[in-house]
Design an enzyme around this catalytic site. Sequence first.
Site, short mmCIF file in Angstrom:
data_model
loop_
_atom_site.label_atom_id
_atom_site.label_comp_id
_atom_site.label_asym_id
_atom_site.label_seq_id
_atom_site.Cartn_x
_atom_site.Cartn_y
_atom_site.Cartn_z
N ASN A 1 -8.61 -5.10 -3.40
CA ASN A 1 -9.22 -4.24 -2.36
C ASN A 1 -9.04 -2.75 -2.63
O ASN A 1 -9.15 -1.94 -1.72
CB ASN A 1 -8.62 -4.60 -0.99
CG ASN A 1 -7.12 -4.30 -0.94
OD1 ASN A 1 -6.44 -4.43 -1.94
ND2 ASN A 1 -6.63 -3.89 0.22
N GLU A 2 -8.75 -2.39 -3.89
CA GLU A 2 -8.40 -1.00 -4.20
C GLU A 2 -9.40 0.01 -3.67
O GLU A 2 -9.02 1.08 -3.18
CB GLU A 2 -8.25 -0.81 -5.72
CG GLU A 2 -6.93 -1.27 -6.30
CD GLU A 2 -6.85 -2.77 -6.55
OE1 GLU A 2 -7.79 -3.49 -6.18
OE2 GLU A 2 -5.84 -3.22 -7.10
N LEU B 1 0.98 -3.20 -5.06
CA LEU B 1 1.80 -2.10 -5.59
C LEU B 1 2.38 -1.31 -4.42
O LEU B 1 1.75 -1.17 -3.37
CB LEU B 1 0.97 -1.18 -6.48
CG LEU B 1 0.33 -1.85 -7.70
CD1 LEU B 1 -0.20 -0.78 -8.65
CD2 LEU B 1 1.27 -2.78 -8.43
N GLY C 1 -2.43 -5.52 -5.93
CA GLY C 1 -1.43 -5.91 -6.92
C GLY C 1 -0.85 -7.29 -6.66
O GLY C 1 -0.43 -7.99 -7.59
#
Length: 302
Positions: free
Chosen positions: A177-178, A108, A153
Amino acid sequence: MALAVGMRVLTRALLRPWARGLRVAPGRTGPAAGGGDGMRCFGSPRVLVEPDPAAGVAVVKMRNPPVNSLSLEFLTELLISLEKLENDKTFHGIILTSDCPGIFSAGLDLTEMCGRKPEHYVEYWKAVQETWLRFYLSNLVVIAAINGVSPAGGCLLSLTCDYRVLANNPKYTIGLNETLLGIVAPFWFKDTMVNTIGHRATERALQLGLLFPPAEALRVGVVDQVVPEDQVQSTARSVMAQWLAIPDHARQLTKTLMRKPTADRLLTERDADIQTFVRFICRDSVQKSLHAYLEKLKQKKG
Ligand SMILES: CC/C=C\C/C=C\CCCC/C=C/C(=O)SCCNC(=O)CCNC(=O)[C@H](O)C(C)(C)COP(=O)(O)OP(=O)(O)OC[C@H]1O[C@@H](n2cnc3c(N)ncnc32)[C@H](O)[C@@H]1OP(=O)(O)O
């Protein structure tokens, strides 16, 4: 009903000034244009579509340099290309790949989630939801030819595909990996990963924000095949031929059977999910984390 909501989002997107004129950008005849039958590459500024009508396949190349970050404009162009291919009976499958060397997608677009107004976050999140739903439930066979790094994303986008081929390069890591950014993968990101690699492996991968190098990605099941870099596209094509040999209606119904319960969960909680996202992303602490992460990326150069 849900489909109608989706169509409204897409229609609204198409009415935006930057989306006008994106429908067809005729170009050169594609190298994969099926023996010169005259079908041209088409697409939009950020999405190049190379049709191979003889094979019933189109290669969709993401080209939003430098890192194929999933901005609002880029997501809209991807959706338009997907819709165009789905509505054209010539095509039964697409190969999703990148035109940016070494990068499949950086995920994202962080600048869409930083320092903007809540209304912008609403619009952006609707586009992210819509992209996931459309790709996840597409009737076409969708194969990801992953020719670069694929965090968050970017990984999610590949997880919507029916099969993932990853180039064997240690730099090409993939995963959700957020948590490393101080943010949380929403439930439908998590569900998509659980459906791919199982609950325990997802629990570990998501909490630790793991980015798997190719061998690990294959071992855990995030990707289906790892091949030398120069064989990614040809492998995706062979796999596609195998999938297209299955009677289409039976394959499509089976895909729906497998995926609909997961998609339905988002479809029924769509508005609540938007509110959760906006509340979360507007928090001072989250904005600080994202700003710091972006700064770190920028400073990496200097
Ligand atoms: C209860 C909770 C409920 C709901 C949750 C709510 C919200 C949270 C959900 C959010 C889900 C988020 C998903 C995501 O996808 S977040 C994005 C994650 N992406 C990353 O971590 C990747 C970051 N990028 C990199 O690691 C590197 O850039 C990369 C891809 C390895 C490439 O490296 P390199 O080739 O060296 O290129 P640079 O790093 O120099 O980058 C070039 C240029 O691009 C900018 N950039 C990079 N990534 C992004 C990005 N994702 N978005 C926007 N911009 C990006 C980078 O800053 C550089 O910019 P510059 O101006 O300096 O040229």
